[in-house]
Design a protein around this motif. Structure first.
Motif, PDB file in Angstrom:
ATOM      1  N   ARG A   2      -6.204   1.441  -2.071  1.00  0.00           N
ATOM      2  CA  ARG A   2      -7.171   1.188  -3.136  1.00  0.00           C
ATOM      3  C   ARG A   2      -6.547   1.211  -4.531  1.00  0.00           C
ATOM      4  O   ARG A   2      -7.216   0.882  -5.506  1.00  0.00           O
ATOM      5  CB  ARG A   2      -8.307   2.228  -3.078  1.00  0.00           C
ATOM      6  N   ARG A   3      -5.310   1.623  -4.609  1.00  0.00           N
ATOM      7  CA  ARG A   3      -4.673   1.731  -5.922  1.00  0.00           C
ATOM      8  C   ARG A   3      -4.165   0.365  -6.380  1.00  0.00           C
ATOM      9  O   ARG A   3      -3.495  -0.348  -5.628  1.00  0.00           O
ATOM     10  CB  ARG A   3      -3.518   2.733  -5.884  1.00  0.00           C
ATOM     11  N   MET A   4      -4.468   0.037  -7.618  1.00  0.00           N
ATOM     12  CA  MET A   4      -4.037  -1.233  -8.182  1.00  0.00           C
ATOM     13  C   MET A   4      -2.704  -1.114  -8.921  1.00  0.00           C
ATOM     14  O   MET A   4      -1.997  -2.118  -9.091  1.00  0.00           O
ATOM     15  CB  MET A   4      -5.102  -1.766  -9.147  1.00  0.00           C
ATOM     16  N   ALA A   5      -2.367   0.093  -9.354  1.00  0.00           N
ATOM     17  CA  ALA A   5      -1.130   0.270 -10.122  1.00  0.00           C
ATOM     18  C   ALA A   5      -0.590   1.671  -9.894  1.00  0.00           C
ATOM     19  O   ALA A   5      -1.318   2.588  -9.492  1.00  0.00           O
ATOM     20  CB  ALA A   5      -1.387   0.042 -11.610  1.00  0.00           C
ATOM     21  N   ARG A   6       0.685   1.814 -10.162  1.00  0.00           N
ATOM     22  CA  ARG A   6       1.330   3.128 -10.083  1.00  0.00           C
ATOM     23  C   ARG A   6       2.396   3.212 -11.169  1.00  0.00           C
ATOM     24  O   ARG A   6       3.235   2.312 -11.303  1.00  0.00           O
ATOM     25  CB  ARG A   6       1.964   3.338  -8.710  1.00  0.00           C
TER      26      ARG A   6
ATOM     27  N   LEU B  58       2.359   1.768  -3.534  1.00  0.00           N
ATOM     28  CA  LEU B  58       1.349   2.158  -4.521  1.00  0.00           C
ATOM     29  C   LEU B  58       0.665   3.464  -4.155  1.00  0.00           C
ATOM     30  O   LEU B  58      -0.186   3.942  -4.907  1.00  0.00           O
ATOM     31  CB  LEU B  58       0.305   1.053  -4.677  1.00  0.00           C
ATOM     32  N   ASP B  59       1.022   4.022  -3.003  1.00  0.00           N
ATOM     33  CA  ASP B  59       0.464   5.301  -2.550  1.00  0.00           C
ATOM     34  C   ASP B  59      -1.020   5.191  -2.240  1.00  0.00           C
ATOM     35  O   ASP B  59      -1.807   6.073  -2.581  1.00  0.00           O
ATOM     36  CB  ASP B  59       0.710   6.395  -3.592  1.00  0.00           C
ATOM     37  N   GLY B  60      -1.400   4.088  -1.581  1.00  0.00           N
ATOM     38  CA  GLY B  60      -2.784   3.970  -1.149  1.00  0.00           C
ATOM     39  C   GLY B  60      -3.291   2.546  -1.217  1.00  0.00           C
ATOM     40  O   GLY B  60      -2.886   1.783  -2.103  1.00  0.00           O
TER      41      GLY B  60
ATOM     42  N   VAL C 139       2.326  -2.966 -10.205  1.00  0.00           N
ATOM     43  CA  VAL C 139       0.943  -3.444 -10.187  1.00  0.00           C
ATOM     44  C   VAL C 139       0.767  -4.385  -9.005  1.00  0.00           C
ATOM     45  O   VAL C 139       1.624  -5.244  -8.742  1.00  0.00           O
ATOM     46  CB  VAL C 139       0.581  -4.157 -11.505  1.00  0.00           C
ATOM     47  N   ARG C 140      -0.343  -4.260  -8.322  1.00  0.00           N
ATOM     48  CA  ARG C 140      -0.632  -5.077  -7.142  1.00  0.00           C
ATOM     49  C   ARG C 140      -0.867  -6.530  -7.524  1.00  0.00           C
ATOM     50  O   ARG C 140      -1.510  -6.834  -8.542  1.00  0.00           O
ATOM     51  CB  ARG C 140      -1.873  -4.515  -6.443  1.00  0.00           C
TER      52      ARG C 140
ATOM     53  N   PRO D 278       3.109   9.102 -14.992  1.00  0.00           N
ATOM     54  CA  PRO D 278       1.851   8.989 -14.246  1.00  0.00           C
ATOM     55  C   PRO D 278       0.603   8.975 -15.117  1.00  0.00           C
ATOM     56  O   PRO D 278      -0.424   8.416 -14.713  1.00  0.00           O
ATOM     57  CB  PRO D 278       1.877  10.228 -13.334  1.00  0.00           C
TER      58      PRO D 278
ATOM     59  N   ASP E  86       0.828  -1.204   0.000  1.00  0.00           N
ATOM     60  CA  ASP E  86       0.000   0.000   0.000  1.00  0.00           C
ATOM     61  C   ASP E  86       0.864   1.255   0.000  1.00  0.00           C
ATOM     62  O   ASP E  86       0.537   2.251  -0.658  1.00  0.00           O
ATOM     63  CB  ASP E  86      -0.911   0.023   1.233  1.00  0.00           C
TER      64      ASP E  86
END
Length: 227
Positions: free
Chosen positions: A150-154, A146-148, A178-179, A203, A143
């Motif tokens: 709920r985020r699935m990808a960065r 990925l900066d959170g 990617v998560r 981004p 987390d």
């Protein structure tokens, strides 16, 4: 028709383009002497012997812009097609993995050889050692990277993720992460790719192809039990 007097009469005969050309060739000052006609034709007299074809110039400029835009779209389409082709080849490589260590090795080789990147990494949150060749993460680190939650990808550059990429993290200038969710109960992890180029991952870039590879990594890793 008397060319010496600048007159051009057609009578009842159909207009002959060749006759018009001959008339203008014989009377080069005909257009220059008629500003009203020049304006109607959308022409501008720039000098004694220079006529600007303004409408034609605008059409040419528009055509040039359309050509450049079409070329850009074609380049993007070719790049997307190449990326998809390489991704499909990468899937085959991943499915041929024999164990967790081989899967991690193949991810790194795919990153370097198929996509021209610097590294490819599988990371897993775990209390003990991760599978051979994988990077170990502490609880909650996915987390954070990925900066959170709920985020699935960065996509882009994340300084906190430099440690994923081995002994020379200072070379990494952009990354895609990617998560992952592997096994039951689910273990959280990451599929990460790193590049030395700032523009490889930004981004505003879509993560669809990387996410697709992540799903393949998940399914492939689940062939073998978590030790």
């Amino acid at each position: 028709m008397d060319g010496s007097q600048g007159e051009f009469e057609f009578g009842s005969s159909p207009l002959d383009p060749s006759a018009v050309r001959r008339f203008l060739a014989d009377n080069p000052d005909f257009l220059k002497a008629d500003p009203g006609l020049l304006a109607e034709l959308g022409l501008t007299l720039l000098g004694d012997n220079v006529v600007e074809l303004a409408p034609l110039a605008r059409v040419h400029a528009a055509h040039q812009r359309e050509t450049e835009q079409r070329q850009l779209l074609e380049e993007v389409a070719r790049a997307n097609f190449a990326a998809q082709a390489q991704t499909h080849g990468a899937v085959v490589d991943l499915l041929d993995a024999r164990n967790h260590a081989d899967l991690a090795r193949r991810v790194d080789e795919i990153a370097r050889n198929r996509f021209g990147l610097t590294a490819g990494v599988i990371a897993l949150e775990c209390e003990g050692l991760p599978p051979a060749g994988w990077r170990g993460l502490v609880d909650g680190q996915v987390d954070l990277l990925l900066d959170g939650p709920r985020r699935m990808a960065r996509m882009g550059f994340a300084p906190t993720a430099l440690g994923l990429f081995g002994d020379a993290p200072e070379e990494i200038r952009s990354m895609a992460m990617v998560r992952l969710a592997i096994w039951e109960p689910s273990h959280r992890g990451l599929l990460a790719f790193g590049s030395v180029h700032d523009e490889d991952f930004t981004p505003d870039m879509g993560a669809e192809l990387v996410a697709f590879l992540a799903r393949v990594v998940e399914r492939t890793a689940e062939r073998w039990p978590r030790l």
